[in-house]
Design an enzyme around this catalytic site. Structure first.
Site, PDB file in Angstrom:
ATOM      1  N   ALA A 111      43.725  44.543  30.145  1.00 50.06           N
ATOM      2  CA  ALA A 111      44.472  43.285  30.152  1.00 50.06           C
ATOM      3  C   ALA A 111      43.951  42.371  29.050  1.00 50.06           C
ATOM      4  O   ALA A 111      42.781  42.426  28.690  1.00 50.06           O
ATOM      5  CB  ALA A 111      44.330  42.620  31.505  1.00 50.06           C
ATOM      6  N   SER A 116      48.733  48.245  42.544  1.00 42.14           N
ATOM      7  CA  SER A 116      47.520  48.185  43.359  1.00 42.14           C
ATOM      8  C   SER A 116      47.235  49.510  44.041  1.00 42.14           C
ATOM      9  O   SER A 116      48.150  50.260  44.378  1.00 42.14           O
ATOM     10  CB  SER A 116      47.660  47.095  44.428  1.00 42.14           C
ATOM     11  OG  SER A 116      46.508  47.089  45.222  1.00 42.14           O
ATOM     12  N   LYS A 119      50.371  40.161  42.556  1.00 44.31           N
ATOM     13  CA  LYS A 119      49.214  41.067  42.484  1.00 44.31           C
ATOM     14  C   LYS A 119      47.907  40.263  42.495  1.00 44.31           C
ATOM     15  O   LYS A 119      46.927  40.649  43.133  1.00 44.31           O
ATOM     16  CB  LYS A 119      49.305  41.939  41.223  1.00 44.31           C
ATOM     17  CG  LYS A 119      48.064  42.757  40.915  1.00 44.31           C
ATOM     18  CD  LYS A 119      47.870  43.906  41.883  1.00 44.31           C
ATOM     19  CE  LYS A 119      46.458  44.455  41.955  1.00 44.31           C
ATOM     20  NZ  LYS A 119      45.896  45.022  40.740  1.00 44.31           N
ATOM     21  N   HIS A 147      47.326  39.131  45.957  1.00 51.65           N
ATOM     22  CA  HIS A 147      46.876  40.320  46.704  1.00 51.65           C
ATOM     23  C   HIS A 147      45.362  40.485  46.532  1.00 51.65           C
ATOM     24  O   HIS A 147      44.625  40.693  47.498  1.00 51.65           O
ATOM     25  CB  HIS A 147      47.609  41.567  46.201  1.00 51.65           C
ATOM     26  CG  HIS A 147      46.969  42.859  46.627  1.00 51.65           C
ATOM     27  ND1 HIS A 147      45.840  43.363  46.008  1.00 51.65           N
ATOM     28  CD2 HIS A 147      47.248  43.721  47.628  1.00 51.65           C
ATOM     29  CE1 HIS A 147      45.479  44.483  46.607  1.00 51.65           C
ATOM     30  NE2 HIS A 147      46.318  44.726  47.595  1.00 51.65           N
ATOM     31  N   ASN A 148      44.906  40.357  45.311  1.00 53.89           N
ATOM     32  CA  ASN A 148      43.473  40.544  45.059  1.00 53.89           C
ATOM     33  C   ASN A 148      42.641  39.428  45.677  1.00 53.89           C
ATOM     34  O   ASN A 148      41.537  39.673  46.159  1.00 53.89           O
ATOM     35  CB  ASN A 148      43.210  40.657  43.566  1.00 53.89           C
ATOM     36  CG  ASN A 148      43.645  42.002  43.018  1.00 53.89           C
ATOM     37  OD1 ASN A 148      44.486  42.670  43.608  1.00 53.89           O
ATOM     38  ND2 ASN A 148      43.086  42.413  41.906  1.00 53.89           N
ATOM     39  N   GLU A 191      42.365  40.263  49.158  1.00 53.87           N
ATOM     40  CA  GLU A 191      41.438  41.407  49.241  1.00 53.87           C
ATOM     41  C   GLU A 191      39.980  40.923  49.214  1.00 53.87           C
ATOM     42  O   GLU A 191      39.145  41.399  49.997  1.00 53.87           O
ATOM     43  CB  GLU A 191      41.736  42.348  48.068  1.00 53.87           C
ATOM     44  CG  GLU A 191      40.804  43.530  47.922  1.00 53.87           C
ATOM     45  CD  GLU A 191      41.111  44.310  46.638  1.00 53.87           C
ATOM     46  OE1 GLU A 191      42.299  44.565  46.343  1.00 53.87           O
ATOM     47  OE2 GLU A 191      40.161  44.667  45.921  1.00 53.87           O
ATOM     48  N   ARG A 193      30.713  35.994  45.943  1.00 51.83           N
ATOM     49  CA  ARG A 193      30.361  36.967  44.898  1.00 51.83           C
ATOM     50  C   ARG A 193      29.447  36.301  43.867  1.00 51.83           C
ATOM     51  O   ARG A 193      28.497  36.908  43.378  1.00 51.83           O
ATOM     52  CB  ARG A 193      31.610  37.498  44.203  1.00 51.83           C
ATOM     53  CG  ARG A 193      32.487  38.291  45.123  1.00 51.83           C
ATOM     54  CD  ARG A 193      32.684  39.704  44.681  1.00 51.83           C
ATOM     55  NE  ARG A 193      33.644  40.326  45.576  1.00 51.83           N
ATOM     56  CZ  ARG A 193      34.583  41.185  45.205  1.00 51.83           C
ATOM     57  NH1 ARG A 193      34.686  41.531  43.941  1.00 51.83           N
ATOM     58  NH2 ARG A 193      35.397  41.708  46.086  1.00 51.83           N
ATOM     59  N   HIS A 223      43.786   1.640  45.447  1.00 54.75           N
ATOM     60  CA  HIS A 223      44.824   2.672  45.374  1.00 54.75           C
ATOM     61  C   HIS A 223      45.956   2.439  46.374  1.00 54.75           C
ATOM     62  O   HIS A 223      47.003   3.057  46.277  1.00 54.75           O
ATOM     63  CB  HIS A 223      44.207   4.058  45.600  1.00 54.75           C
ATOM     64  CG  HIS A 223      43.303   4.478  44.489  1.00 54.75           C
ATOM     65  ND1 HIS A 223      43.773   4.894  43.268  1.00 54.75           N
ATOM     66  CD2 HIS A 223      41.951   4.502  44.398  1.00 54.75           C
ATOM     67  CE1 HIS A 223      42.747   5.188  42.477  1.00 54.75           C
ATOM     68  NE2 HIS A 223      41.626   4.950  43.138  1.00 54.75           N
TER      69      HIS A 223
END
Ligand code: ATR
Length: 470
Positions: free
Chosen positions: A78, A130, A184, A187-188, A191, A289, A453
């Site tokens: 990629a 995948s 995709k 999806h990851n 995962e 991770r 605000h």
């Protein structure tokens, strides 16, 4: 010589397996790789399928070997390699040829490529594939983005090579331009959360309940026969049961506790943040991770603060373990709800009309998160108005049943000093989501105090300010 029906560029692990899969389904496929030696060795080892494989030494040969209009799959690294290959192909291709980027592209690159090719005679498809090496070879889950007309032209071959759930092919056209690569990416992200939560349950079993790995393997195997049935639970049981051939110790015990990442999990979190959609369990998984990679710092901190846990008291081990199956189910539902909510927001933002039930259906086989659970998700989205998965009646029942176990599990882990970032993020997300009156009223007051605000009142419309004085 008979011309090939399709071409493929890039004979790395994914590309060569996808090419074999295509050949096995009766298609004649021309292949080319930047390093010609790989093309030769691929053709030489294709065995019975070599009759349907046309190895090409140059891009010109590849193009000449395919019958027009040519579908050509790019399965290269990629990034820049995709742009380079498109640029190299453009002068060689004719009107109506289709270039299909099947790599792990960032969907924003895919959007750019669609824009760059608009008005040219070339058709472009961005396609998420995948299932890793095994999926590419024997049936991946395929997420297609592009025009509907381009999908109809490649539908047959993609349907032939895709995974099957019962008899349904796990491939679908999901929307225009970047839709396939975006889905995709999510999806990851899901995962990552799925894997991290399983790892946290393993951490509770190892450091809280002090089970040996063989007992853990049996538990995961048992769970795989129930509502958690999925590829990831199945392989976790197998991983835990495996012994290191060199030392005889459980394989997991000799593996360093630092996990890498290639970026798609991170992209899903970045996109969620850009759209303001909470995806906290996925974020926690990506962050975990990152923390896992700080191996030396963690070891040093352990010596500063002491060993974090002495494990659960014996008296609670049995009930703690008994809660884990439902705890994982509840965490998983929250994480999937977040992933689907990110897709829902992106669908609106990019005007894709993403078909949520179809997405759940094409993830039921072929991909890493494949599971029965996705069948339940597909049913929940079927014909229902879009909304958070946790608000679907079936999932209200499941969460009502499973959240107490998640709550006890997170509480026990917190008391024992066992980190469960994704599970606790999932629980906090659920609790925040189901709280009708939260605490942002105070945040609004603070923002008004220091920045004027303004805020809305509960009893009448308009912007208001508080009596904060000077
Ligand atoms: P793997 O899938 O085996 O891990 P990879 O490094 O991800 O391999 O590369 C996948 C494919 O992208 C390979 O076919 C690689 O070609 P080489 O065999 O020549 O390395 C291809 N690739 C990477 N960069 C490329 C580029 N700039 N142009 C064309 N192909 C490229």
């Amino acid at each position: 010589m008979q011309q090939a029906e399709i071409g493929l560029i890039g004979l790395g692990v994914m590309g060569s397996n996808l090419a074999l899969n295509i050949a096995e389904h009766g298609y004649r496929i021309a292949v080319w790789n930047r390093t010609a030696e790989k093309t030769r060795s691929f053709a030489a080892t294709a065995g019975a399928l070599s009759d349907r494989i046309v190895p090409c030494e140059t891009l010109e040969d590849l193009v000449a070997a395919i019958r027009p209009p040519r579908p050509i799959i790019l399965m290269v690294q990629a990034g820049a390699a995709v742009d380079e290959q498109i640029a190299a192909l453009r002068p060689l291709l004719s009107a109506d040829d289709i270039v299909i980027d099947a790599g792990n592209a960032n969907f924003r690159d895919t959007m750019r490529r669609f824009a760059e090719l608009e008005g040219s005679s070339l058709t472009f498809i961005g396609m998420g594939v995948s299932g890793g090496e095994e999926g590419a070879r024997h049936g991946p889950s395929i997420m297609v983005g592009g025009t509907q007309a381009s999908w109809l032209r490649v539908r047959d071959v993609l349907t032939a090579i895709s995974a099957r759930y019962r008899d349904e092919p796990c491939v679908a056209w999901l929307g225009r331009n970047g839709a396939g690569h975006f889905v995709k990416t999510i999806h990851n992200g899901i995962e990552y959360a799925d894997m991290q939560m399983i790892a946290e349950i393993y951490g509770i079993l190892r450091d809280g309940a002090r089970l040996d790995t063989a007992a853990m393997a049996r538990l995961f195997e048992q769970w795989n026969g129930g509502r958690l049935e999925s590829y990831l639970i199945e392989i976790t049981a197998k991983v835990l049961a495996a012994a290191d051939p060199e030392t005889g110790r459980p394989m997991v015990d000799v593996i360093v506790d630092s996990a890498g990442q290639k970026g798609t999990g991170r992209w899903s979190v970045i996109e969620a943040q850009m759209m303001g959609v909470p995806a906290t369990a996925i974020e926690a998984a990506v962050a975990a991770r990152g923390l896992s990679a700080l191996k030396d710092e963690r070891a040093a901190a352990e010596s500063l603060y002491g060993t974090p846990t002495t494990g659960f008291e014996r008296a609670i081990v049995r009930e703690a373990v008994a809660d884990l199956e439902l705890a994982l189910l509840a965490g998983k539902i929250a994480a999937y709800a977040q992933g689907f909510a990110v897709m829902e927001a992106a669908s609106k933002e990019f005007d894709w009309g993403l078909p949520m039930a179809t997405i759940a259906r094409i993830w039921r086989a072929g991909c890493i998160i494949r599971s029965q659970f996705l069948d339940t998700i597909a049913e929940a989205f079927e014909g229902a108005p879009p909304g958070n998965l946790m608000a679907a009646p079936r999932f209200v029942d499941l969460m009502t049943e499973a959240v107490p176990a998640l709550r006890r599990t997170v509480a026990r882990a917190a008391l024992a000093g066992i980190p469960v970032p994704a599970l606790s993020a999932a629980l906090a997300y659920f609790d925040a989501y189901r709280t009708g009156r939260g605490t942002a009223n105070l945040v609004q007051a603070q923002r008004d105090f220091f920045g004027a605000h303004g805020f809305e009142r509960i009893d009448r419309p308009g912007a208001h300010h508080g009596p904060w004085g000077a």
